[in-house]
Design an enzyme around this catalytic site. Structure first.
Site, short mmCIF file in Angstrom:
data_model
loop_
_atom_site.label_atom_id
_atom_site.label_comp_id
_atom_site.label_asym_id
_atom_site.label_seq_id
_atom_site.Cartn_x
_atom_site.Cartn_y
_atom_site.Cartn_z
N ARG A 39 44.53 87.07 13.40
CA ARG A 39 44.83 87.40 12.01
C ARG A 39 44.27 88.74 11.57
O ARG A 39 44.69 89.29 10.56
CB ARG A 39 44.29 86.30 11.10
CG ARG A 39 42.79 86.16 11.14
CD ARG A 39 42.31 84.90 10.43
NE ARG A 39 42.75 84.86 9.04
CZ ARG A 39 42.37 83.91 8.19
NH1 ARG A 39 41.58 82.93 8.59
NH2 ARG A 39 42.78 83.94 6.94
N ASN A 91 44.27 78.14 20.70
CA ASN A 91 42.84 78.11 20.41
C ASN A 91 42.51 78.30 18.93
O ASN A 91 41.50 77.80 18.46
CB ASN A 91 42.14 79.19 21.24
CG ASN A 91 40.74 79.51 20.75
OD1 ASN A 91 39.80 78.74 20.94
ND2 ASN A 91 40.60 80.64 20.07
N LYS A 143 35.54 67.58 20.04
CA LYS A 143 35.00 66.23 20.12
C LYS A 143 35.09 65.47 18.81
O LYS A 143 34.96 64.25 18.79
CB LYS A 143 33.55 66.27 20.62
CG LYS A 143 32.61 67.15 19.81
CD LYS A 143 31.81 66.41 18.77
CE LYS A 143 30.77 67.31 18.14
NZ LYS A 143 30.14 66.73 16.93
N TYR A 155 40.25 68.36 10.04
CA TYR A 155 39.99 68.96 11.35
C TYR A 155 39.98 67.90 12.44
O TYR A 155 40.50 68.11 13.53
CB TYR A 155 38.66 69.71 11.31
CG TYR A 155 38.38 70.53 12.56
CD1 TYR A 155 39.11 71.67 12.84
CD2 TYR A 155 37.37 70.16 13.44
CE1 TYR A 155 38.86 72.43 13.97
CE2 TYR A 155 37.10 70.91 14.58
CZ TYR A 155 37.85 72.04 14.83
OH TYR A 155 37.61 72.78 15.96
N ALA A 186 32.40 70.56 22.48
CA ALA A 186 31.42 69.89 21.63
C ALA A 186 30.57 70.94 20.93
O ALA A 186 30.99 71.52 19.94
CB ALA A 186 30.57 68.92 22.44
#
Length: 272
Positions: A39, A91, A143, A155, A186
């Site tokens: 972005r 990602n 996680k 999320y 994690a």
């Protein structure tokens, strides 16, 4: 091990910062041609400059992926430049803290667009090129979809979707020889993670309470460690691996907390 990624064109969304930046740098070091979809043009170009200083190559296009049209345009830009796509790394995203108590319809839906919808759209638009190259897809997940965290419903839901899409696409794309896997993150040290830690009353104590719960070496995962696994999964060296959710987390999610000598402590994982 030679991953045989030389001259492979690989899209990396959110490739200018944190985990995405680590992935771009590792891919470039392997001789691949990573294409950042990010972005912020300044951040994109800063990562490219670092890659070039290390002897690699990378490209970028500016895209606000919360806009559904941006994914199609980003893929078109890559194809106009190279005429092919050999891999896709989904990602981009952020743990934005949209929960039950502090959310609502608009915030929840905006978070899904920020964290999940563009995973689907980038893959959808890149699919014809990935069919032609028999490429690979790697989704970066969290996680939070497995453990919960509290205060981050959107999320967590997005990451549940990322994991589900990984398995669904692995099945759907078998006939094209396209492999699809996910890396579940994690506690990974990134600029956003550090920023979150610094908002707390006692950042040092909080960080210590988190890392003592990470069984392997009682330390945070690095972006490079996520990137190394990403590169492997994109390569033909992982030629018979698909539909997998691979945890690069020092044993955080699945190993007994007693191994780390402490009780479970919550954190703000997912800050890429």
């Amino acid at each position: 091990m030679n991953l045989e990624l030389k001259d492979k064109v690989i899209i990396v969304s959110g490739g200018a910062k944190g985990i995405g930046e680590g992935i771009v740098k590792v891919l470039a070091a392997e001789g691949a041609l990573p294409f950042i979809v990010g972005r912020n043009e300044t951040d994109n170009k800063a990562t490219i400059a670092a890659v070039e200083a290390a002897g690699g190559k990378a490209w970028q296009t500016v895209a606000e992926l919360i806009d559904p049209k941006a994914s199609a345009q980003a893929v078109k830009t890559v194809l106009d430049q190279f005429g092919r796509i050999d891999g896709l790394v989904n990602n981009a995203g952020v743990n934005d803290g949209v929960g039950l108590e502090n959310g609502g319809y608009d915030a929840f839906m905006a978070s899904l667009h920020k964290n999940l919808v563009h995973y689907y759209l980038l893959a959808h638009h890149a699919l014809p090129a990935l069919k032609a190259s028999k490429g690979a897809i790697v989704n970066i997940g969290s996680k939070t979809a497995e453990t919960g965290q509290g205060g981050t419903s959107a999320y967590a839901a997005a990451n549940g979707g990322r994991s589900a899409l990984t398995r669904e696409w692995a099945v759907e794309l078998l006939k094209y020889g396209i492999r699809v896997n996910a890396i579940i993150v994690a506690e990974c040290w990134t600029p956003l993670y550090e920023r979150w830690i610094q908002t707390l009353p006692d950042p040092k104590a909080k960080l210590e309470s988190i890392v003592k719960n990470i069984p392997l070496e009682n330390r945070m995962t690095t972006a490079e460690e996520i990137a190394n696994m990403t590169a492997f999964l994109l390569s033909h060296r992982s030629s018979h691996t698909t539909g997998q959710l691979i945890h690069v987390d020092g044993g955080y999610v699945h190993l007994d907390r007693a191994l780390a000598g402490a009780d479970t402590v919550g954190s703000s994982e997912g800050q890429k």
